[in-house]
Every structure is written in C-alpha cells, then in structure tokens.
Design an enzyme around this catalytic site. Sequence first.
Site, PDB file in Angstrom:
ATOM      1  N   ARG A   1      -1.424  19.561 -96.059  1.00 51.58           N
ATOM      2  CA  ARG A   1      -0.084  19.273 -95.499  1.00 51.58           C
ATOM      3  C   ARG A   1       0.326  20.308 -94.462  1.00 51.58           C
ATOM      4  NH1 ARG A   1       3.303  16.211 -98.979  1.00 51.58           N
ATOM      5  NH2 ARG A   1       2.001  14.525 -99.729  1.00 51.58           N
TER       6      ARG A   1
ATOM      7  N   ARG B   1       7.144  19.016 -92.329  1.00 53.99           N
ATOM      8  CA  ARG B   1       8.522  19.460 -92.070  1.00 53.99           C
ATOM      9  C   ARG B   1       8.705  20.956 -91.951  1.00 53.99           C
ATOM     10  NH1 ARG B   1      10.940  15.628 -96.551  1.00 53.99           N
ATOM     11  NH2 ARG B   1       8.752  15.844 -97.120  1.00 53.99           N
TER      12      ARG B   1
HETATM   13  O1  CP3 Z   1      -2.259  17.542 -94.709  1.00 52.05           O
HETATM   14  C1  CP3 Z   1      -1.860  17.109 -93.609  1.00 52.05           C
HETATM   15  O2  CP3 Z   1      -1.264  17.816 -92.780  1.00 52.05           O
HETATM   16  C2  CP3 Z   1      -2.190  15.678 -93.261  1.00 52.05           C
HETATM   17  C3  CP3 Z   1      -1.241  14.708 -93.608  1.00 52.05           C
HETATM   18  C4  CP3 Z   1      -1.075  14.161 -95.008  1.00 52.05           C
HETATM   19  C5  CP3 Z   1       0.117  13.503 -95.361  1.00 52.05           C
HETATM   20  N1  CP3 Z   1      -0.037  12.955 -96.590  1.00 52.05           N
HETATM   21  C6  CP3 Z   1       1.306  13.392 -94.492  1.00 52.05           C
HETATM   22  C7  CP3 Z   1       2.613  13.207 -95.117  1.00 52.05           C
HETATM   23  C8  CP3 Z   1      -1.957  14.046 -96.092  1.00 52.05           C
HETATM   24  C9  CP3 Z   1      -3.342  14.604 -96.261  1.00 52.05           C
HETATM   25  C10 CP3 Z   1      -1.272  13.266 -97.084  1.00 52.05           C
HETATM   26  C11 CP3 Z   1      -1.892  12.859 -98.344  1.00 52.05           C
HETATM   27  C12 CP3 Z   1      -1.028  12.417 -99.453  1.00 52.05           C
HETATM   28  N2  CP3 Z   1       0.042  11.585 -99.422  1.00 52.05           N
HETATM   29  C13 CP3 Z   1      -1.261  12.757-100.801  1.00 52.05           C
HETATM   30  C14 CP3 Z   1      -2.392  13.616-101.279  1.00 52.05           C
HETATM   31  C15 CP3 Z   1      -2.091  15.040-101.043  1.00 52.05           C
HETATM   32  C16 CP3 Z   1      -1.133  15.654-102.012  1.00 52.05           C
HETATM   33  O3  CP3 Z   1      -0.120  16.180-101.542  1.00 52.05           O
HETATM   34  O4  CP3 Z   1      -1.406  15.615-103.225  1.00 52.05           O
HETATM   35  C17 CP3 Z   1      -0.278  12.136-101.575  1.00 52.05           C
HETATM   36  C18 CP3 Z   1      -0.117  12.240-103.074  1.00 52.05           C
HETATM   37  C19 CP3 Z   1       0.542  11.377-100.693  1.00 52.05           C
HETATM   38  C20 CP3 Z   1       1.720  10.529-101.038  1.00 52.05           C
HETATM   39  C21 CP3 Z   1       2.923  11.093-100.359  1.00 52.05           C
HETATM   40  N3  CP3 Z   1       3.256  10.829 -99.044  1.00 52.05           N
HETATM   41  C22 CP3 Z   1       3.844  12.032-100.860  1.00 52.05           C
HETATM   42  C23 CP3 Z   1       3.841  12.599-102.256  1.00 52.05           C
HETATM   43  C24 CP3 Z   1       4.739  12.340 -99.813  1.00 52.05           C
HETATM   44  C25 CP3 Z   1       5.853  13.360 -99.810  1.00 52.05           C
HETATM   45  C26 CP3 Z   1       7.202  12.823 -99.956  1.00 52.05           C
HETATM   46  C27 CP3 Z   1       8.197  13.795 -99.356  1.00 52.05           C
HETATM   47  O5  CP3 Z   1       8.837  13.415 -98.374  1.00 52.05           O
HETATM   48  O6  CP3 Z   1       8.330  14.914 -99.875  1.00 52.05           O
HETATM   49  C28 CP3 Z   1       4.362  11.555 -98.707  1.00 52.05           C
HETATM   50  C29 CP3 Z   1       4.992  11.573 -97.373  1.00 52.05           C
HETATM   51  C30 CP3 Z   1       4.283  12.401 -96.374  1.00 52.05           C
HETATM   52  N4  CP3 Z   1       2.938  12.347 -96.129  1.00 52.05           N
HETATM   53  C31 CP3 Z   1       4.863  13.334 -95.478  1.00 52.05           C
HETATM   54  C32 CP3 Z   1       3.810  13.843 -94.678  1.00 52.05           C
HETATM   55  C33 CP3 Z   1       3.916  14.818 -93.542  1.00 52.05           C
HETATM   56  C34 CP3 Z   1       6.339  13.659 -95.377  1.00 52.05           C
HETATM   57  C35 CP3 Z   1       6.966  12.561 -94.573  1.00 52.05           C
HETATM   58  C36 CP3 Z   1       8.060  13.022 -93.676  1.00 52.05           C
HETATM   59  O7  CP3 Z   1       7.919  14.039 -92.967  1.00 52.05           O
HETATM   60  O8  CP3 Z   1       9.061  12.303 -93.656  1.00 52.05           O
END
Ligand code: CP3
Length: 345
Positions: A27, A31
């Site tokens: 990640r 943000r």
């Molecule tokens: O790592 C990176 O920089 C690449 C981008 C990436 C995202 N999601 C972008 C994202 C990667 C590798 C993921 C994988 C992902 N998504 C996982 C596996 C990694 C982990 O953290 O265990 C999981 C479980 C998800 C599902 C998911 N998507 C979650 C739990 C969330 C967070 C919710 C939140 O807003 O706190 C997301 C949304 C998400 N995926 C964001 C990003 C940058 C935030 C969205 C935003 O900025 O509005």
Amino acid sequence: MTAADDSVFLRACRREPVPHPPVWFMRQAGRALPEYRAARADIPMLQACTSPDLIAELTLQPVRRYGVDAAIIFSDIVVPLKAIGVDLDIVAGVGPVIAKPIATSRDVDLLRPLEPADVDFLDAAVRLVTAELGATPLIGFAGAPFTLASYLIEGGPSRDLLLTKSLMYSEPELWHDLLDRLATIAIGFLRVQVGAGARAVQLFDSWAGTLSPSDYRHYVLPHSARVLSEVADLAVPRIHFGVGTGELLGLMGEAGADVVGVDWRVPLDVAASRVGPGRALQGNLDPALVFAPWEVIADRASDVIARGRSAPGHIFNLGHGVLPGTDPGVLTRLVEFVHQDAATA
Ligand code: CP3
C-alpha cells in the site's frame, strides 16, 4: 536480460547476494501521500483502477517520493471480480462492498474465468508504467482465493468471517467450486500483468490467518497452490503474503512461493525456520511503528534487517499496508536507512 533483472529486488527474490535488502511498502500508493490525495480528488476508487494514465501516475508516485526498490501496480484485489460482472464497489474507509453476497451454487456459477479483454486497461497501464520505471521492477498482484471468497460471501469486511467459515464447513463441494473459480480468475489477472511487463507477482491472502493449519491445508492451500503453479512458467518470483499467518508460514511456503511475506507478529529469524530453506522472506516492521520517534524506528528496522539475514533472501517491508495517517517523510527516511544501515553493518 534487462536492467530490472539485475535489480536488488529481483536478486533478493532469487536468493542471490545483494549489497542491502531491497525495500518497498505494501500500500505504498495511497492516502498517506498528498500527491495521491490530489490525483484522486473526486475520482472514485474503481474509476481510478480502470484508467490507465491514472493507474500509471498513482503507481509511480511512491517510487518518485520514497526511492523504493520496486513498484506495485495500482489496482485492488476485487478489480478482476468487477471486470467479470460482480456488482461491487470500493468504499473509502471501508473497503470492498458486494451488492449481492454469494450464498448458493447459482451465485457461484456466475463467476466465469477472466479474459484478458476484461482488463485491457490493466495491460495498457502496466505497459505505461514499465516504460517509465526503467530498471525498477514492477510487482503485479492478485487476491488469493480465500481472501476473495471472504469478501464475496461476507459482502464486505468482517471480523470473524462467520459466513465464510459456515459455507466452508457445511458445503465443502460448493466451497471448492468457489475457490477453484477464484483461483482461475487470479491466474488470469496475474498472467495479464506479467504478460504486459510485471517482473514479480504477489498473492495477497490477507485473511488466511483466521484459519487453523489443518483447515488452511484442507480448504485453502490446494487452490492457492494452483494459482502459484499456474504462473510458474512465467518465470517471475512469486511472493505469498497473509496477516496473522505465524502458524501457517510453512504451509504458505509449501504452496509454492519463492518469497513468503511475514507480518510483524513473528520475528524473521523464527519465520525463516518455520518457512524452511530455499525461500526468501518479506517484511516485517509493524506499520504502526513508523508513528514512533525516529530512534525507535531505526532500532527496530535494524533488528528486522539483522534477523532477515537468517533467510536466504530478505525484502524489507512493513508487516502489512501503510496506514493512511503515516508521515511520508518517515518512509523516505526509512528507505534511506535500510539502504545504508545494511551496507555499513
Ligand atoms: O500496495 C499498493 O500500493 C497497491 C495498491 C493496492 C490497493 N489494494 C489499493 C487500494 C493493493 C496491493 C491492494 C490490495 C488489497 N485490497 C488487499 C490485500 C492487501 C492488504 O491490505 O491486505 C485487500 C484486503 C484489499 C481490499 C481493500 N481495498 C481494502 C481492505 C481497502 C481499504 C479500505 C480503506 O479505505 O481503508 C481497499 C481500498 C483501497 N485499495 C485503497 C487503496 C489505495 C484505498 C482507497 C482510497 O484511497 O479511497
């Protein structure tokens, strides 16, 4: 042979000698970065994930800012599900939300394989990114079948995965059909990314740590193993990561990984003995630790690097993703520290 082949990141994945551990952050796009917040402004997450120019920009931002040794493509684990027609959204501060959670075999039947044309935006984005990255390798990724299943069944994030485990224990045939389909989707998603230029892949089984070793072995491992084996011919390193997987580290290695990701709960020297010989490790500073005073961060980072030497290869990372309130300046300093501390130790 390209410049990326000789990068510290790919060398460490291959368990070759390196001057210092490579470092990147799960990640790392997100943000915590003001430039991320500006670029995303009013653009919903899923729209950002399907716009090649924006994917490229968001992927490159942390590389420019932090000087990390690898990029990871900006996307999400649920993007391939959306691409085959699952009605879902990614809600800020919540995560993936599924409109009609999966409960029956009719729901499972709708999960068709991913075709490359379903994610043509991703192919385009990977080509844009790798053209810019030069010698810095790009990591492609997918959600592992279990973690994807948990979102599809629960309908969103869940504490105890009760619905997921209920289906797993009570309808094993349906369960294995579901995970088999999700494995096929993950394979398709990874193959597109590597075909377009990704140089490593990471399989995220974020919630696998909720399972006992015997349940993991029986209900999950065969499907993750199929994902990892069906990308083996692409000849890129495969990283296998989950949270709270201290008791599963050996099995996650057995599933076919070149590199096993470790969260902050297990020291890397202990993890190395659990994973066994011949596999590199990735991790494992607590993501909350970067909120501590610098002396504490430096001390713990040195400890991670020292313990990482127990493994035949070590990629420095956090034990899970960068938390949204993280000070980007601290991560920049941490990258410099990992590059220097190890070189002088
Ligand atoms: O790592 C990176 O920089 C690449 C981008 C990436 C995202 N999601 C972008 C994202 C990667 C590798 C993921 C994988 C992902 N998504 C996982 C596996 C990694 C982990 O953290 O265990 C999981 C479980 C998800 C599902 C998911 N998507 C979650 C739990 C969330 C967070 C919710 C939140 O807003 O706190 C997301 C949304 C998400 N995926 C964001 C990003 C940058 C935030 C969205 C935003 O900025 O509005």
